[in-house]
Scaffold this motif. Structure first.
Motif, PDB file in Angstrom:
ATOM      1  N   VAL A  63      34.212 -11.323  36.721  1.00 16.41           N
ATOM      2  CA  VAL A  63      33.473 -10.053  36.652  1.00 16.41           C
ATOM      3  C   VAL A  63      33.903  -9.264  35.412  1.00 16.41           C
ATOM      4  O   VAL A  63      33.071  -8.704  34.690  1.00 16.41           O
ATOM      5  N   MET A  64      35.216  -9.238  35.163  1.00 17.13           N
ATOM      6  CA  MET A  64      35.727  -8.512  34.008  1.00 17.13           C
ATOM      7  C   MET A  64      35.249  -9.138  32.694  1.00 17.13           C
ATOM      8  O   MET A  64      34.824  -8.444  31.774  1.00 17.13           O
ATOM      9  N   VAL A  65      35.295 -10.456  32.622  1.00 15.28           N
ATOM     10  CA  VAL A  65      34.854 -11.166  31.417  1.00 15.28           C
ATOM     11  C   VAL A  65      33.350 -10.960  31.212  1.00 15.28           C
ATOM     12  O   VAL A  65      32.901 -10.758  30.078  1.00 15.28           O
ATOM     13  N   THR A  66      32.572 -10.986  32.284  1.00 12.40           N
ATOM     14  CA  THR A  66      31.127 -10.749  32.182  1.00 12.40           C
ATOM     15  C   THR A  66      30.853  -9.360  31.618  1.00 12.40           C
ATOM     16  O   THR A  66      29.979  -9.187  30.757  1.00 12.40           O
ATOM     17  N   SER A  67      31.611  -8.367  32.082  1.00 13.43           N
ATOM     18  CA  SER A  67      31.448  -7.005  31.563  1.00 13.43           C
ATOM     19  C   SER A  67      31.800  -6.929  30.084  1.00 13.43           C
ATOM     20  O   SER A  67      31.073  -6.337  29.282  1.00 13.43           O
ATOM     21  N   ALA A  68      32.913  -7.557  29.717  1.00 13.12           N
ATOM     22  CA  ALA A  68      33.355  -7.511  28.315  1.00 13.12           C
ATOM     23  C   ALA A  68      32.392  -8.252  27.392  1.00 13.12           C
ATOM     24  O   ALA A  68      32.056  -7.758  26.306  1.00 13.12           O
ATOM     25  N   ALA A 114      22.376 -16.001  18.752  1.00 11.71           N
ATOM     26  CA  ALA A 114      23.417 -16.365  19.717  1.00 11.71           C
ATOM     27  C   ALA A 114      23.699 -15.210  20.668  1.00 11.71           C
ATOM     28  O   ALA A 114      23.811 -15.407  21.888  1.00 11.71           O
ATOM     29  N   ALA A 115      23.782 -13.999  20.131  1.00 12.47           N
ATOM     30  CA  ALA A 115      24.010 -12.824  20.983  1.00 12.47           C
ATOM     31  C   ALA A 115      22.837 -12.601  21.936  1.00 12.47           C
ATOM     32  O   ALA A 115      23.033 -12.303  23.122  1.00 12.47           O
ATOM     33  N   ALA A 116      21.629 -12.764  21.433  1.00 10.89           N
ATOM     34  CA  ALA A 116      20.430 -12.551  22.270  1.00 10.89           C
ATOM     35  C   ALA A 116      20.326 -13.614  23.361  1.00 10.89           C
ATOM     36  O   ALA A 116      20.036 -13.289  24.523  1.00 10.89           O
ATOM     37  N   LEU A 117      20.552 -14.880  23.015  1.00  7.25           N
ATOM     38  CA  LEU A 117      20.504 -15.944  24.022  1.00  7.25           C
ATOM     39  C   LEU A 117      21.553 -15.722  25.105  1.00  7.25           C
ATOM     40  O   LEU A 117      21.285 -15.896  26.291  1.00  7.25           O
ATOM     41  N   SER A 118      22.730 -15.331  24.691  1.00  5.33           N
ATOM     42  CA  SER A 118      23.794 -15.071  25.652  1.00  5.33           C
ATOM     43  C   SER A 118      23.439 -13.878  26.534  1.00  5.33           C
ATOM     44  O   SER A 118      23.576 -13.940  27.757  1.00  5.33           O
ATOM     45  N   PRO A 124      22.819 -13.425  32.374  1.00  2.00           N
ATOM     46  CA  PRO A 124      22.133 -13.099  33.632  1.00  2.00           C
ATOM     47  C   PRO A 124      22.067 -14.288  34.591  1.00  2.00           C
ATOM     48  O   PRO A 124      22.213 -14.126  35.809  1.00  2.00           O
ATOM     49  N   ARG A 125      21.858 -15.470  34.045  1.00  4.28           N
ATOM     50  CA  ARG A 125      21.776 -16.660  34.902  1.00  4.28           C
ATOM     51  C   ARG A 125      23.137 -16.969  35.529  1.00  4.28           C
ATOM     52  O   ARG A 125      23.215 -17.351  36.700  1.00  4.28           O
ATOM     53  N   MET A 126      24.209 -16.787  34.780  1.00  4.01           N
ATOM     54  CA  MET A 126      25.544 -17.015  35.337  1.00  4.01           C
ATOM     55  C   MET A 126      25.859 -16.005  36.443  1.00  4.01           C
ATOM     56  O   MET A 126      26.435 -16.366  37.475  1.00  4.01           O
ATOM     57  N   VAL A 127      25.473 -14.761  36.245  1.00  2.00           N
ATOM     58  CA  VAL A 127      25.670 -13.734  37.286  1.00  2.00           C
ATOM     59  C   VAL A 127      24.873 -14.103  38.529  1.00  2.00           C
ATOM     60  O   VAL A 127      25.369 -14.002  39.655  1.00  2.00           O
ATOM     61  N   SER A 128      23.647 -14.532  38.328  1.00  2.00           N
ATOM     62  CA  SER A 128      22.788 -14.937  39.450  1.00  2.00           C
ATOM     63  C   SER A 128      23.403 -16.119  40.209  1.00  2.00           C
ATOM     64  O   SER A 128      23.427 -16.126  41.446  1.00  2.00           O
ATOM     65  N   ASN A 151      28.851 -24.314  35.280  1.00  2.00           N
ATOM     66  CA  ASN A 151      29.753 -24.867  34.258  1.00  2.00           C
ATOM     67  C   ASN A 151      29.005 -25.234  32.980  1.00  2.00           C
ATOM     68  O   ASN A 151      29.519 -25.039  31.869  1.00  2.00           O
ATOM     69  N   ASP A 152      27.790 -25.761  33.130  1.00  2.00           N
ATOM     70  CA  ASP A 152      26.968 -26.067  31.954  1.00  2.00           C
ATOM     71  C   ASP A 152      26.646 -24.800  31.169  1.00  2.00           C
ATOM     72  O   ASP A 152      26.747 -24.775  29.934  1.00  2.00           O
ATOM     73  N   LEU A 153      26.249 -23.755  31.896  1.00  2.00           N
ATOM     74  CA  LEU A 153      25.943 -22.482  31.235  1.00  2.00           C
ATOM     75  C   LEU A 153      27.184 -21.912  30.544  1.00  2.00           C
ATOM     76  O   LEU A 153      27.084 -21.346  29.452  1.00  2.00           O
ATOM     77  N   HIS A 154      28.331 -22.062  31.179  1.00  2.00           N
ATOM     78  CA  HIS A 154      29.566 -21.596  30.557  1.00  2.00           C
ATOM     79  C   HIS A 154      29.813 -22.336  29.240  1.00  2.00           C
ATOM     80  O   HIS A 154      30.201 -21.734  28.234  1.00  2.00           O
ATOM     81  N   GLN A 155      29.569 -23.630  29.235  1.00  2.00           N
ATOM     82  CA  GLN A 155      29.744 -24.412  28.002  1.00  2.00           C
ATOM     83  C   GLN A 155      28.757 -23.969  26.922  1.00  2.00           C
ATOM     84  O   GLN A 155      29.117 -23.890  25.737  1.00  2.00           O
ATOM     85  N   TYR A 156      27.516 -23.663  27.312  1.00  2.00           N
ATOM     86  CA  TYR A 156      26.540 -23.141  26.355  1.00  2.00           C
ATOM     87  C   TYR A 156      27.013 -21.803  25.795  1.00  2.00           C
ATOM     88  O   TYR A 156      26.880 -21.534  24.597  1.00  2.00           O
ATOM     89  N   SER A 157      27.563 -20.975  26.667  1.00  2.00           N
ATOM     90  CA  SER A 157      28.066 -19.666  26.250  1.00  2.00           C
ATOM     91  C   SER A 157      29.188 -19.827  25.230  1.00  2.00           C
ATOM     92  O   SER A 157      29.207 -19.143  24.194  1.00  2.00           O
ATOM     93  N   VAL A 158      30.117 -20.718  25.508  1.00  2.00           N
ATOM     94  CA  VAL A 158      31.222 -20.979  24.579  1.00  2.00           C
ATOM     95  C   VAL A 158      30.683 -21.522  23.256  1.00  2.00           C
ATOM     96  O   VAL A 158      31.131 -21.107  22.177  1.00  2.00           O
TER      97      VAL A 158
END
Length: 183
Positions: A63-68, A114-118, A124-128, A151-158
């Motif tokens: 939750v904290m990382v999502t906010s940051a 990259a910022a817009a896609l994230s 939003p999809r990771m939160v969902s 986990n896939d979305l997290h890898q895309y985010s990274v």
């Protein structure tokens, strides 16, 4: 006999007509790219790892990382277009080559994308997904489709953040290179 150097003939082309307005734009340019790049690096190497190391649960850390990351994304969506405006405003006054300026604009567009896609797709999809899993991601088997997708979305985010950092480093390098090259 001592020869005197004519210092006027040694003044670099890039400083001719480099008045206060141009200096302020150059300062704003460097300040903005440095802050944006610094925020991404600080988030990636300090905030996110520290949240997972220090907070009592992975859910709180998430939750904290999502906010940051939301703040870093918004910073990029504000700073990116400002940097493009500055670059366009200074287009003719720049001494760096046409190709170098186009590369910098392209790299800035990569960072903004990259910022817009994230911001509008991955986060939003990771939160969902986190909500669908009841917030307890680690309680699901690693083969669970929701966890696999998360986990896939997290890898895309990274990957997006990594691409933005690399693009930002290149923009900063090309910017400084153009100043040093003509000084």
């Amino acid at each position: 006999m001592v020869k005197r150097l004519n210092t006027e003939s040694r003044v670099p082309h890039s400083t001719t007509g480099f008045g206060l307005g141009a200096q302020l734009l150059a300062f704003a340019d460097l300040l903005l790219i440095s802050n944006w790049l610094g925020s991404m690096i600080f988030f990636s190497f300090a905030v996110a790892p520290s949240a997972f190391a220090v907070l009592p649960t992975r859910e709180l850390a998430g939750v904290m990382v999502t906010s940051a990351i939301g703040k870093v994304e918004m910073l990029g969506l504000i700073i990116g277009p400002l940097l493009i405006l500055i670059r366009v405003a200074r287009w003719r006054a720049e001494d760096s080559g046409h190709i170098a300026r186009l590369i910098q604009l392209l790299l800035l567009c990569v960072m903004i994308a990259a910022a817009a896609l994230s911001r509008f797709w991955i986060s939003p999809r990771m939160v969902s997904l986190r909500t669908e899993m009841g917030g307890r991601i680690d309680d699901l088997p690693v083969t669970d489709p929701l966890r696999v997708h998360f986990n896939d979305l997290h890898q895309y985010s990274v990957a997006l953040m990594s691409a933005a950092i690399i693009a930002g480093l290149l923009v900063l390098f090309l910017r400084v290179r153009s100043w040093v090259r003509y000084s």
